[in-house]
Design an enzyme around this catalytic site. Structure first.
Site, PDB file in Angstrom:
ATOM      1  CG  ASP A 126      54.666  15.713  54.978  1.00 25.37           C
ATOM      2  OD1 ASP A 126      53.783  15.770  54.103  1.00 25.37           O
ATOM      3  OD2 ASP A 126      54.940  14.667  55.585  1.00 25.37           O
ATOM      4  CG  ASP A 160      59.355  17.455  58.274  1.00 21.61           C
ATOM      5  OD1 ASP A 160      58.515  17.305  57.373  1.00 21.61           O
ATOM      6  OD2 ASP A 160      59.433  16.718  59.255  1.00 21.61           O
TER       7      ASP A 160
END
Length: 361
Positions: A197, A175
């Site tokens: 991600d 992230d």
């Protein structure tokens, strides 16, 4: 000797005068005797908010600044002396405790967060220094292991418009870069590094001639990670768009180990309960970009129903994952309905995506 030391303050004043002609504030890593200089970037940012100026330029001299701050005033510009030597870093992960004892959470783990319009960052590094590899290696039985290892470096908050980021490194693991729904941002000549991600959110963001670096996991896992996890609302035509960029890997990342993206349907509270947002039809688009051999294409992602059961979302029907005129060993992973035709790609420009040419200023 007396002459030499007498000249030093004058030289310092002349140096500041040169800065003052271009900048509203100067930040130095340690006090240099100039009362006009700040030693914390957050101090200069706070001064911008009270200045009443429409535009406020802050020059940051080389150094490592252990800070965590938000930019709340519009028109603020942070300009580093050297991209790789002007470093803003902080150690914060979702599962780590804040000073008040509560956890940071993903959205609170940022190093720098933008909450205002027309903010500019140039020539610096934003790094979340959370030691993801060491934490990853710890067994689940280890009480010191952080269970939620999301650690955001740079975050653009909801509805922050016209955020321009140029020649900036965003460094982390899980992230790294969070662009929230309703925001618009432009990244030029930037580097984003991470693994899980690590470019995500519901905002509209263009990456122009950027380098995206997939980082290895210390514990073998497959897939090793995902480049994007968009949560773009179905009402938005564009989400995360890469033009003329390089999607590459660091040493030790194997072939076919990273997904180009997976559809993130964040859990939200609705009138009939709390569950994965059905309108988050994430959009990622790669155009004229180099795709490395570590990329295997698109993947699925799970969320939760209002009955607290796991639900899977798939790239073919629960997302808008597309590519056009890409090259490199990973380009063949974009195929079928995920591959734009010439007619479909016609007219897709940065101006159209971002709603004007503000990014050229």
């Amino acid at each position: 000797m007396n002459i030499r030391y007498a000249l030093l303050p004058l030289a310092g004043l002349l140096c500041f005068s040169a800065y003052a002609a271009q900048y509203d504030a100067v930040v130095v890593p340690q006090q240099d005797g100039q009362s006009q200089h700040y030693t914390k970037i957050a101090q200069a940012v706070a001064a911008a908010k009270t200045s009443g100026k429409e535009h406020y330029k802050i020059y940051i001299k080389d150094g490592v600044y252990n800070e965590k701050f938000e930019i709340n005033a519009p028109g603020v510009e942070l300009i580093g002396q050297d991209r790789d030597k002007t470093v803003i870093e902080y150690n914060a992960a979702s599962g780590m405790s804040r000073p008040d004892g509560k956890h940071w959470g993903t959205t609170g783990s940022f190093v720098v967060r933008v909450n205002a319009n027309d903010v500019v960052l140039k020539n610096l590094t934003v790094k979340n220094s959370f030691d993801y590899p060491t934490n990853d290696e710890k067994p689940k039985s280890d009480p010191t292991k952080i269970r939620s290892s999301q650690a955001v470096a740079f975050e653009i908050n909801q509805k922050a418009q016209h955020v321009k980021v140029e020649n900036v490194v965003m460094d982390g693991y899980q992230d790294t870069l969070f662009v929230k729904a309703g925001s618009t941002s432009y990244f030029k000549d930037c580097v984003v590094a991470g693994n899980v991600d690590f470019i995500f959110g519901g905002g509209t963001a263009v990456f122009d001639h950027c380098k995206v670096i997939a980082r290895k996991r210390t514990i073998p896992t497959s897939p090793m990670g995902y480049i994007t996890a968009p949560s773009t609302d179905i009402s938005q035509p564009y989400g995360l768009v890469f033009f003329h960029s390089e999607i590459v890997k660091e040493q030790g990342v194997p072939k076919d180990s990273f997904g180009l993206g997976r559809p993130w349907h964040p859990t939200r509270t609705f009138k009939d309960g709390r569950y994965a947002d059905p309108n988050a039809i994430g959009a990622t688009l790669y155009i004229d970009s180099y795709l490395g051999d570590h990329l295997f294409g698109w993947d699925k992602m799970s969320g939760w129903t209002k009955d607290h059961e796991r639900q899977w979302f798939y790239p073919d029907k629960d997302a808008r994952f597309l590519g056009y005129h890409n090259y490199g060993p990973g380009a063949s992973s974009i195929k079928g309905a995920h591959k734009l035709s010439d007619s479909q790609a016609k007219g897709i420009t940065i101006e159209k995506i971002l709603g004007g040419d503000w990014f050229k200023a």
